[in-house]
Scaffold this motif. Structure first.
Motif, PDB file in Angstrom:
ATOM      1  N   VAL A 294       0.816  -1.206   0.000  1.00  0.00           N
ATOM      2  CA  VAL A 294       0.000   0.000   0.000  1.00  0.00           C
ATOM      3  C   VAL A 294       0.853   1.260   0.000  1.00  0.00           C
ATOM      4  O   VAL A 294       0.702   2.140  -0.858  1.00  0.00           O
ATOM      5  CB  VAL A 294      -0.978  -0.014   1.194  1.00  0.00           C
ATOM      6  CG1 VAL A 294      -1.755   1.293   1.247  1.00  0.00           C
ATOM      7  CG2 VAL A 294      -1.946  -1.187   1.075  1.00  0.00           C
ATOM      8  N   THR A 295       1.740   1.394   0.953  1.00  0.00           N
ATOM      9  CA  THR A 295       2.563   2.595   1.045  1.00  0.00           C
ATOM     10  C   THR A 295       3.923   2.414   0.380  1.00  0.00           C
ATOM     11  O   THR A 295       4.726   3.346   0.360  1.00  0.00           O
ATOM     12  CB  THR A 295       2.777   2.999   2.516  1.00  0.00           C
ATOM     13  OG1 THR A 295       3.327   1.894   3.238  1.00  0.00           O
ATOM     14  CG2 THR A 295       1.457   3.396   3.151  1.00  0.00           C
ATOM     15  N   GLY A 296       4.169   1.241  -0.190  1.00  0.00           N
ATOM     16  CA  GLY A 296       5.426   0.994  -0.882  1.00  0.00           C
ATOM     17  C   GLY A 296       6.215  -0.103  -0.204  1.00  0.00           C
ATOM     18  O   GLY A 296       6.725   0.084   0.897  1.00  0.00           O
ATOM     19  N   ILE A 297       6.316  -1.240  -0.868  1.00  0.00           N
ATOM     20  CA  ILE A 297       7.017  -2.387  -0.291  1.00  0.00           C
ATOM     21  C   ILE A 297       8.525  -2.165  -0.372  1.00  0.00           C
ATOM     22  O   ILE A 297       9.040  -1.548  -1.311  1.00  0.00           O
ATOM     23  CB  ILE A 297       6.611  -3.685  -1.029  1.00  0.00           C
ATOM     24  CG1 ILE A 297       7.151  -4.923  -0.304  1.00  0.00           C
ATOM     25  CG2 ILE A 297       7.039  -3.648  -2.480  1.00  0.00           C
ATOM     26  CD1 ILE A 297       6.578  -6.229  -0.819  1.00  0.00           C
ATOM     27  N   SER A 298       9.233  -2.644   0.630  1.00  0.00           N
ATOM     28  CA  SER A 298      10.686  -2.497   0.647  1.00  0.00           C
ATOM     29  C   SER A 298      11.310  -3.404  -0.412  1.00  0.00           C
ATOM     30  O   SER A 298      10.718  -4.401  -0.837  1.00  0.00           O
ATOM     31  CB  SER A 298      11.247  -2.860   2.026  1.00  0.00           C
ATOM     32  OG  SER A 298      11.100  -4.251   2.281  1.00  0.00           O
ATOM     33  N   VAL A 299      12.505  -3.057  -0.822  1.00  0.00           N
ATOM     34  CA  VAL A 299      13.212  -3.840  -1.838  1.00  0.00           C
ATOM     35  C   VAL A 299      13.447  -5.263  -1.356  1.00  0.00           C
ATOM     36  O   VAL A 299      13.264  -6.233  -2.094  1.00  0.00           O
ATOM     37  CB  VAL A 299      14.545  -3.165  -2.198  1.00  0.00           C
ATOM     38  CG1 VAL A 299      15.372  -4.049  -3.124  1.00  0.00           C
ATOM     39  CG2 VAL A 299      14.303  -1.810  -2.850  1.00  0.00           C
ATOM     40  N   ALA A 300      13.828  -5.400  -0.098  1.00  0.00           N
ATOM     41  CA  ALA A 300      14.110  -6.730   0.452  1.00  0.00           C
ATOM     42  C   ALA A 300      12.856  -7.598   0.479  1.00  0.00           C
ATOM     43  O   ALA A 300      12.903  -8.779   0.111  1.00  0.00           O
ATOM     44  CB  ALA A 300      14.692  -6.602   1.858  1.00  0.00           C
ATOM     45  N   ASP A 301      11.728  -7.006   0.922  1.00  0.00           N
ATOM     46  CA  ASP A 301      10.481  -7.772   0.986  1.00  0.00           C
ATOM     47  C   ASP A 301      10.011  -8.162  -0.403  1.00  0.00           C
ATOM     48  O   ASP A 301       9.526  -9.281  -0.617  1.00  0.00           O
ATOM     49  CB  ASP A 301       9.393  -6.954   1.689  1.00  0.00           C
ATOM     50  CG  ASP A 301       9.606  -6.880   3.189  1.00  0.00           C
ATOM     51  OD1 ASP A 301      10.391  -7.694   3.710  1.00  0.00           O
ATOM     52  OD2 ASP A 301       9.006  -6.004   3.844  1.00  0.00           O
ATOM     53  N   TYR A 302      10.125  -7.247  -1.368  1.00  0.00           N
ATOM     54  CA  TYR A 302       9.676  -7.572  -2.717  1.00  0.00           C
ATOM     55  C   TYR A 302      10.564  -8.635  -3.354  1.00  0.00           C
ATOM     56  O   TYR A 302      10.075  -9.542  -4.042  1.00  0.00           O
ATOM     57  CB  TYR A 302       9.664  -6.325  -3.596  1.00  0.00           C
ATOM     58  CG  TYR A 302       9.100  -6.600  -4.978  1.00  0.00           C
ATOM     59  CD1 TYR A 302       7.730  -6.767  -5.169  1.00  0.00           C
ATOM     60  CD2 TYR A 302       9.950  -6.740  -6.075  1.00  0.00           C
ATOM     61  CE1 TYR A 302       7.217  -7.054  -6.416  1.00  0.00           C
ATOM     62  CE2 TYR A 302       9.440  -7.023  -7.335  1.00  0.00           C
ATOM     63  CZ  TYR A 302       8.076  -7.175  -7.499  1.00  0.00           C
ATOM     64  OH  TYR A 302       7.567  -7.465  -8.736  1.00  0.00           O
ATOM     65  N   ARG A 303      11.855  -8.540  -3.107  1.00  0.00           N
ATOM     66  CA  ARG A 303      12.763  -9.546  -3.653  1.00  0.00           C
ATOM     67  C   ARG A 303      12.440 -10.925  -3.087  1.00  0.00           C
ATOM     68  O   ARG A 303      12.454 -11.926  -3.809  1.00  0.00           O
ATOM     69  CB  ARG A 303      14.213  -9.167  -3.345  1.00  0.00           C
ATOM     70  CG  ARG A 303      15.226 -10.150  -3.954  1.00  0.00           C
ATOM     71  CD  ARG A 303      16.659  -9.781  -3.622  1.00  0.00           C
ATOM     72  NE  ARG A 303      17.034  -8.524  -4.245  1.00  0.00           N
ATOM     73  CZ  ARG A 303      17.355  -7.433  -3.579  1.00  0.00           C
ATOM     74  NH1 ARG A 303      17.337  -7.436  -2.247  1.00  0.00           N
ATOM     75  NH2 ARG A 303      17.703  -6.326  -4.207  1.00  0.00           N
TER      76      ARG A 303
END
Length: 632
Positions: A294-303
C-alpha cells in the motif's frame, strides 16, 4: 556708491515667483500622478490585487475522499481505511532540498530507501504545491520530535491520511487485490481534478476493477496561511463525497477454509454459486501480505516474494493455465452426445491403449490393463481415456472447439474479475497460424482427455462446471453482490453475453450429471472414497494433468520424479447434485492424484458450505434467541 543701489528687488521677486510656480506645478503633477496611480491600484485594479493578496494569504486545497469499504457476503469487513501519519514535503516551500533532507535526517531515522523513493517521486510529473511523502507511519515519539522542530522546516508537515488496510490480507490478496501509490503512467490517464490530493489507486483485483466506484469525488477547502505557508484557519470547505461501499459474493469463511485445505501446498480453489454466478471463494495458495504494497514495499520484501520458488505473487486461480486433464470429460460427453458421435448405450473396448491405425503409436489409458467394455457412464465414472480418445477423433477438432467454447473455454467469461487469462482452446486455424502445421488426428486424441495444447484456468473450470450444474443455463461469474447505497449493481456490472447451451435432447444434461454422480457414489467411481459418509449426493470429476511428457513405453513413477515435475491433481464438481448450491474447481500443483488429493479438498468445501456453516448459523440464532429470552 552704496551696495543697496545695485540690488534689484523687483527682479528677484519675479524670479522667485517663477521658480515657485514651476515647483508648484511639478508638485501638483507629481501628486496627480500619485493620485492617479492610487486610483488605478485601489479602484480600477482592485480585484486583481485583492486576488493576488488572497493568493499569498488564502490557498485552495483539495480534500481527498475516503475510499469505499469492501465487505464479504456476511458483512465481514475485508478492506478498510486507517489513519496513518506521514512526513511530507512541499518542494516549492522547502528551499534547499538537500539541506532540508540532511537536517531532517538528524532528527528522524530516514533510510536510504526512503530517500531514493522520495527523490524518484520528486522527478516525476506532479501538481504544483503537491506534497511528497518522505516517511510513512510515524511513531508517536517521531511525531513529537517534529512538533518541537516544526518552525525550523518550512514546507515540511506531519500529515494524517487514511490509508488502505486489509485485515485478512493473505486470505484476500488475490481476490481483492490492493491499492498503491499513483505512478507516472497512471497520472497520465486519471482525471487530474478528481484525483487532486489522492495518492493511492487500485492496482489489481476488485480494487482496480471498481476503482471509479470506490474512489469517490474530491472536495476542497480554502485555508488561510502565514508567510511560511502554515495553515492558520480554514475559511471555507466543500466536503468530498466518499467512495461507495461494496459487498461481494465472497464468503470469508469459505475463503479461509480453502486456504486451510491447501495449507502447505501450491494450488488454487474457485467456488461459484450456480444460481447467481457469485464467486464464493477465489483462493490462490500461497498468498502474501498486501498491506506491504500500500505505502510501498521495501526492496528486500519484494525480492523475497518475487524470487520465492513457490511464486506467492502469482494468481493461480485467474492466471494459472493448466492442462485440464480428465476434468474435461463431462463437457466432452455433452459434446459427443449432442453432436451424435456417441449414444448412452454405445460400448467401446478398452485394452489399455488406443491406436489410430494398427501398428501405430499407442495412446495409453491411465489403467494399464484397460477397462474392458465400457459405455459413456462407465467411461466418465472410471475415467476411461480410451473411450474419449475414440470419440474425440470421431468428433474432430472443429466440433470439440465449438462445444467447449460454449462452456467458456478460450475466453474470459467473467463479468468483474480483473486480470483473468483466457487459457488456450486450440483449433485447426490456431495451429496453422501459430505453428504453421496442420491439425493431426493425434492432436484430437490428446485434446479428448484435456491434454496436448489445451490449457484452462481454475476459474474457467469452475465456470464450465457451474454451467453443467445449471443444466446449460449461463450465469457469468461475478464478485460484486451489492452496493451499500442508493446505486444499483447493474450500473457497474457489464452485461452478460452468453446464451444458454441448449441441447437437442435436454435430458442429456441429467444423464451427464448422473455420470458425475457415479464418479462420487458409484462402486467403481474414481472419487468414491472422497464421498464416503456424505449426507448429500454430489457430482464431480477427477483429473490428473501431466507436467511433462512420457515416452510411448515409459511408465509414470511418482516416487522417482522430482516433486515439482509430478502430475497436477484436479477436481471439478458441485453439490447437492439435484439442487446445486456450490460448484468448485480445485487444482493442487504436483499433487499427483486427483482422486486422492484434490477430491478430498472439494469434499471439505462441500461439507463446510452445506453443513458446517448452516449449523453455525442455526446455533448463533438459537443462542441469540435464548439470550433475548433471558433478557426479557
Amino acid at each position: 556708491m552704496a551696495w543697496g543701489e545695485f540690488k534689484d528687488t523687483a527682479a528677484e521677486r519675479r524670479l522667485f515667483q517663477r521658480r515657485a510656480l514651476v515647483m508648484l506645478v511639478f508638485v501638483i503633477l507629481l501628486m496627480s500622478g500619485l493620485l492617479a496611480r492610487m486610483y488605478q491600484l485601489q479602484i480600477v485594479e482592485h480585484e486583481i490585487y485583492t486576488t493576488l493578496s488572497d493568493k499569498n494569504r488564502v490557498q485552495v486545497q483539495s480534500v481527498p475522499p475516503p475510499r469505499g469499504l469492501v465487505y464479504d457476503r456476511n458483512g465481514v469487513l475485508m478492506a478498510e481505511n486507517r489513519p496513518v501519519f506521514s512526513l511530507t514535503i512541499v518542494p516549492e516551500r522547502a528551499g534547499s532540498m538537500d539541506e532540508t533532507l540532511a537536517r531532517l535526517g538528524g532528527i528522524l531515522d530516514i533510510s536510504e530507501e526512503d530517500l531514493d523513493r522520495f527523490r524518484k517521486r520528486l522527478k516525476e510529473a506532479r501538481r504544483p504545491f503537491q506534497e511528497i511523502p518522505l516517511r510513512y507511519d510515524l511513531a508517536e515519539d517521531e511525531i513529537a520530535k517534529m512538533a518541537v522542530h516544526r518552525h525550523e522546516f518550512p514546507g515540511v508537515e506531519v500529515e494524517a491520511e487514511l490509508v488502505r488496510y486489509y485485515p485478512h490480507s493473505e486470505l484476500t490478496a488475490h481476490a481483492l487485490g490492493f491499492v498503491g501509490r499513483i505512478n507516472r503512467e497512471e497520472l497520465q490517464r486519471i482525471d487530474p481534478v478528481n484525483y487532486a490530493g489522492t495518492n493511492y489507486i487500485g492496482k489489481s483485483g476488485i480494487e482496480r476493477f471498481y476503482e471509479d466506484v470506490l474512489h469517490g469525488s474530491v472536495g476542497y477547502q480554502h485555508v488561510e496561511t502565514n508567510a511560511r505557508g502554515r495553515i492558520l484557519r480554514v475559511l471555507e470547505r466543500e466536503n468530498p463525497v466518499p467512495g461507495e461501499d461494496l459487498q461481494l459474493h465472497l464468503d470469508l469463511r469459505l475463503q479461509s477454509k480453502a486456504h486451510e485445505l491447501l495449507e502447505g501446498r501450491r494450488g488454487a480453489i474457485v467456488a461459484i454459486e450456480p444460481s447467481t454466478g457469485g464467486i464464493l471463494a477465489l483462493a490462490s495458495v500461497p498468498g502474501f501480505d498486501t498491506n506491504k504494497f500500500v505505502t510501498g514495499i521495501s526492496v528486500a520484501d519484494y525480492r523475497e516474494l518475487s524470487e520465492s520458488i513457490d511464486k506467492p505473487l502469482f494468481n493461480r486461480a485467474l492466471r494459472g493455465q493448466y492442462p485440464p486433464g480428465s476434468t474435461i470429460k463431462p463437457m466432452m460427453a455433452v459434446a459427443a452426445l449432442d453432436s451424435g458421435v456417441t449414444t448412452r448405450d454405445r460400448q467401446i473396448w478398452d485394452p489399455g491403449y488406443y491406436q489410430l491405425r494398427e501398428g501405430g503409436r499407442r495412446y495409453r489409458d491411465w489403467k494399464r490393463s484397460g477397462h474392458g467394455w465400457v459405455d459413456l457412464m462407465d467411461s466418465v465414472a472410471e475415467s476411461c481415456d480410451v473411450y474419449f480418445y475414440e470419440i474425440a477423433v470421431e468428433m474432430g477438432v472443429d466440433t470439440m472447439h465449438n462445444y467447449l467454447s460454449a462452456f467458456g473455454f478460450g475466453e474470459d467469461a467473467t463479468l468483474d474479475v480483473a486480470g483473468a487469462l483466457s487459457g488456450l482452446l486450440p483449433s485447426s486455424d490456431w495451429k496453422r497460424a501459430v505453428r504453421n502445421e496442420p491439425w493431426y488426428p493425434g492432436d484430437s486424441v490428446n485434446m479428448g482427455i484435456g491434454q496436448g495444447f489445451f490449457l484452462a484456468t481454475p476459474l474457467q473450470l469452475a465456470t464450465a462446471t457451474a454451467l453443467v450444474a445449471n443444466r446449460g443455463e449461463w450465469v457469468e461469474p461475478r464478485l460484486l453482490k451489492d452496493i451499500r447505497g442508493d446505486r444499483s449493481v447493474s450500473e457497474f456490472l457489464p452485461k452478460g453475453t452468453h446464451n444458454p447451451l441448449t441441447l437437442k435432447n435436454p435430458d442429456d444434461w441429467e444423464y451427464v450429471v448422473d455420470t458425475m454422480e457415479e464418479v462420487m457414489h458409484g462402486t467403481r467411481g474414481t472419487a468414491r472414497r472422497a464421498a464416503e459418509g456424505a449426507s448429500y449426493r454430489m457430482a464431480g470429476k477427477t483429473g490428473t494433468a501431466q507436467v511433462f511428457s512420457l515416452g510411448q513405453d515409459e511408465e509414470y513413477d511418482a516416487e522417482e520424479i522430482r516433486e515439482r515435475l509430478r502430475d497436477h491433481a484436479l477436481f471439478v464438481g458441485f453439490a447437492p447434485a439435484d439442487d446445486p448450491q456450490i460448484a468448485v474447481a480445485v487444482i493442487v500443483e504436483n499433487g499427483g492424484s486427483g482422486s486422492g488429493v484434490a477430491a478430498p479438498v472439494a469434499r471439505g468445501l462441500f461439507d463446510a458450505w452445506l453443513e458446517e456453516f448452516p449449523a453455525e448459523e442455526v446455533a448463533r440464532l438459537v443462542g441469540k434467541s435464548d439470550h433475548n429470552g433471558r433478557a426479557r
